[in-house]
Structures are given as structure tokens and as C-alpha cells.
Design a protein around this motif. Sequence first.
Motif, PDB file in Angstrom:
ATOM      1  N   ASN A  11       0.819  -1.216   0.000  1.00 52.89           N
ATOM      2  CA  ASN A  11       0.000   0.000   0.000  1.00 52.89           C
ATOM      3  C   ASN A  11       0.851   1.264   0.000  1.00 52.89           C
ATOM      4  OD1 ASN A  11      -2.464  -1.303  -0.078  1.00 52.89           O
ATOM      5  ND2 ASN A  11      -2.559  -1.480   2.147  1.00 52.89           N
ATOM      6  N   TYR A  12       1.938   1.255   0.762  1.00 53.67           N
ATOM      7  CA  TYR A  12       2.806   2.428   0.820  1.00 53.67           C
ATOM      8  C   TYR A  12       3.443   2.705  -0.543  1.00 53.67           C
ATOM      9  CZ  TYR A  12       6.689   5.486   1.953  1.00 53.67           C
ATOM     10  OH  TYR A  12       7.574   6.528   1.963  1.00 53.67           O
ATOM     11  N   ILE A  13       3.963   1.679  -1.185  1.00 60.22           N
ATOM     12  CA  ILE A  13       4.612   1.864  -2.482  1.00 60.22           C
ATOM     13  C   ILE A  13       3.585   2.301  -3.531  1.00 60.22           C
ATOM     14  CG2 ILE A  13       5.852   0.684  -4.338  1.00 60.22           C
ATOM     15  CD1 ILE A  13       7.195  -1.014  -2.163  1.00 60.22           C
ATOM     16  N   ARG A  14       2.388   1.732  -3.500  1.00 56.60           N
ATOM     17  CA  ARG A  14       1.347   2.126  -4.447  1.00 56.60           C
ATOM     18  C   ARG A  14       0.967   3.587  -4.268  1.00 56.60           C
ATOM     19  NH1 ARG A  14      -3.758   3.347  -4.672  1.00 56.60           N
ATOM     20  NH2 ARG A  14      -4.939   2.905  -6.542  1.00 56.60           N
ATOM     21  N   GLU A  15       0.748   3.998  -3.023  1.00 58.77           N
ATOM     22  CA  GLU A  15       0.390   5.392  -2.761  1.00 58.77           C
ATOM     23  C   GLU A  15       1.509   6.340  -3.179  1.00 58.77           C
ATOM     24  OE1 GLU A  15      -2.431   6.872  -1.821  1.00 58.77           O
ATOM     25  OE2 GLU A  15      -3.363   4.892  -1.966  1.00 58.77           O
ATOM     26  N   TYR A  16       2.750   5.953  -2.940  1.00 53.79           N
ATOM     27  CA  TYR A  16       3.891   6.771  -3.341  1.00 53.79           C
ATOM     28  C   TYR A  16       3.907   6.945  -4.857  1.00 53.79           C
ATOM     29  CZ  TYR A  16       8.708   8.315  -3.972  1.00 53.79           C
ATOM     30  OH  TYR A  16       9.825   9.018  -4.334  1.00 53.79           O
ATOM     31  N   ASN A  17       3.698   5.850  -5.586  1.00 51.40           N
ATOM     32  CA  ASN A  17       3.691   5.915  -7.046  1.00 51.40           C
ATOM     33  C   ASN A  17       2.546   6.768  -7.567  1.00 51.40           C
ATOM     34  OD1 ASN A  17       5.974   4.342  -7.398  1.00 51.40           O
ATOM     35  ND2 ASN A  17       4.820   2.441  -7.535  1.00 51.40           N
ATOM     36  N   VAL A  18       1.360   6.621  -7.006  1.00 50.11           N
ATOM     37  CA  VAL A  18       0.186   7.380  -7.474  1.00 50.11           C
ATOM     38  C   VAL A  18       0.380   8.869  -7.201  1.00 50.11           C
ATOM     39  CG1 VAL A  18      -2.287   7.764  -7.090  1.00 50.11           C
ATOM     40  CG2 VAL A  18      -1.405   5.441  -7.342  1.00 50.11           C
ATOM     41  N   THR A  19       0.902   9.227  -6.033  1.00 48.78           N
ATOM     42  CA  THR A  19       1.094  10.650  -5.711  1.00 48.78           C
ATOM     43  C   THR A  19       2.205  11.289  -6.539  1.00 48.78           C
ATOM     44  OG1 THR A  19       2.535  10.088  -3.856  1.00 48.78           O
ATOM     45  CG2 THR A  19       0.211  10.464  -3.365  1.00 48.78           C
ATOM     46  N   HIS A  20       3.088  10.469  -7.100  1.00 45.49           N
ATOM     47  CA  HIS A  20       4.174  11.008  -7.926  1.00 45.49           C
ATOM     48  C   HIS A  20       3.887  10.869  -9.425  1.00 45.49           C
ATOM     49  CE1 HIS A  20       6.294  11.024  -4.101  1.00 45.49           C
ATOM     50  NE2 HIS A  20       7.081  11.938  -4.651  1.00 45.49           N
ATOM     51  N   GLY A  21       2.626  10.712  -9.804  1.00 48.90           N
ATOM     52  CA  GLY A  21       2.226  10.797 -11.192  1.00 48.90           C
ATOM     53  C   GLY A  21       2.164   9.491 -11.966  1.00 48.90           C
ATOM     54  N   VAL A  22       2.383   8.367 -11.333  1.00 43.94           N
ATOM     55  CA  VAL A  22       2.273   7.089 -12.044  1.00 43.94           C
ATOM     56  C   VAL A  22       0.788   6.771 -12.220  1.00 43.94           C
ATOM     57  CG1 VAL A  22       2.797   4.619 -11.941  1.00 43.94           C
ATOM     58  CG2 VAL A  22       4.458   6.282 -11.087  1.00 43.94           C
ATOM     59  N   PRO A  23       0.356   6.383 -13.432  1.00 45.36           N
ATOM     60  CA  PRO A  23      -1.059   6.032 -13.617  1.00 45.36           C
ATOM     61  C   PRO A  23      -1.471   4.872 -12.702  1.00 45.36           C
ATOM     62  CG  PRO A  23       0.075   6.188 -15.737  1.00 45.36           C
ATOM     63  CD  PRO A  23       1.114   6.287 -14.670  1.00 45.36           C
ATOM     64  N   LYS A  24      -2.713   4.906 -12.254  1.00 44.58           N
ATOM     65  CA  LYS A  24      -3.185   3.895 -11.306  1.00 44.58           C
ATOM     66  C   LYS A  24      -3.079   2.479 -11.858  1.00 44.58           C
ATOM     67  CE  LYS A  24      -6.244   6.734  -8.542  1.00 44.58           C
ATOM     68  NZ  LYS A  24      -7.566   6.904  -7.987  1.00 44.58           N
ATOM     69  N   ALA A  25      -3.214   2.326 -13.163  1.00 47.55           N
ATOM     70  CA  ALA A  25      -3.125   0.993 -13.771  1.00 47.55           C
ATOM     71  C   ALA A  25      -1.709   0.428 -13.688  1.00 47.55           C
ATOM     72  CB  ALA A  25      -3.572   1.055 -15.225  1.00 47.55           C
ATOM     73  N   GLN A  26      -0.715   1.302 -13.540  1.00 44.50           N
ATOM     74  CA  GLN A  26       0.680   0.851 -13.472  1.00 44.50           C
ATOM     75  C   GLN A  26       1.282   1.004 -12.082  1.00 44.50           C
ATOM     76  OE1 GLN A  26       2.623   3.171 -16.436  1.00 44.50           O
ATOM     77  NE2 GLN A  26       1.681   2.082 -18.141  1.00 44.50           N
ATOM     78  N   ALA A  27       0.485   1.345 -11.103  1.00 43.71           N
ATOM     79  CA  ALA A  27       1.006   1.633  -9.770  1.00 43.71           C
ATOM     80  C   ALA A  27       1.552   0.395  -9.068  1.00 43.71           C
ATOM     81  CB  ALA A  27      -0.075   2.275  -8.909  1.00 43.71           C
ATOM     82  N   TYR A  28       1.086  -0.780  -9.446  1.00 43.06           N
ATOM     83  CA  TYR A  28       1.530  -2.000  -8.779  1.00 43.06           C
ATOM     84  C   TYR A  28       2.723  -2.662  -9.465  1.00 43.06           C
ATOM     85  CZ  TYR A  28      -2.500  -2.073  -5.678  1.00 43.06           C
ATOM     86  OH  TYR A  28      -3.419  -1.772  -4.704  1.00 43.06           O
ATOM     87  N   ASN A  29       3.195  -2.138 -10.598  1.00 47.29           N
ATOM     88  CA  ASN A  29       4.296  -2.782 -11.317  1.00 47.29           C
ATOM     89  C   ASN A  29       5.552  -2.898 -10.454  1.00 47.29           C
ATOM     90  OD1 ASN A  29       2.655  -3.052 -13.515  1.00 47.29           O
ATOM     91  ND2 ASN A  29       3.610  -1.412 -14.699  1.00 47.29           N
TER      92      ASN A  29
END
Length: 78
Positions: A11-29
Motif C-alpha cells: 500500500n505504501y509503495i502504491r500510494e507513493y507511485n500514485v502521488t508522484h504521477g504514475v497512472p493507477k493501472a501501473q502503480a503495482y508494477n
Amino acid sequence: MAGIFGPVLVNYIREYNVTHGVPKAQAYNVTMYIMAGLFVIGFICNLLIKAVNKRFTWNRSPHDLGYGSNSRQSVAGA
């Protein structure tokens, strides 16, 4: 421990990616690559575990300790 830290890390890594502009579909890569790496590290650690040397084992039976079928004594009281 893994049951607690795994989801928190994901969850932390996903939220970090989403807040830094990574599209939600790619947030879990990146998260899945990290989790796969942790899985490989755990597998290697399991392979490195070996049996305990016989000189470090205790050769007494439970009966010698006072745990016989008719005994109701504790180890401290024996």
C-alpha cells in the motif's frame, strides 16, 4: 510478520507511485517486482537452512524428564 508488513509495504509503495504521477493501472508494477524479489530472497534463505548437528541435540526422552504416562509432576518439581 509478513502478514502485517507485506500489505503495508504494498500500500505504501502504491500510494507513493500514485502521488508522484504514475497512472493507477501501473502503480503495482514496481510493487510486484519488489515482492517477487522478497520471495526469491526468502526461497534462498530456506535453501540455506540445514539440519542441526547431532552434537547439539538432546538425547533424553520425555519419560526421563518426568513426563511418563502416570506422572503428573512438572519439570520444576521433579
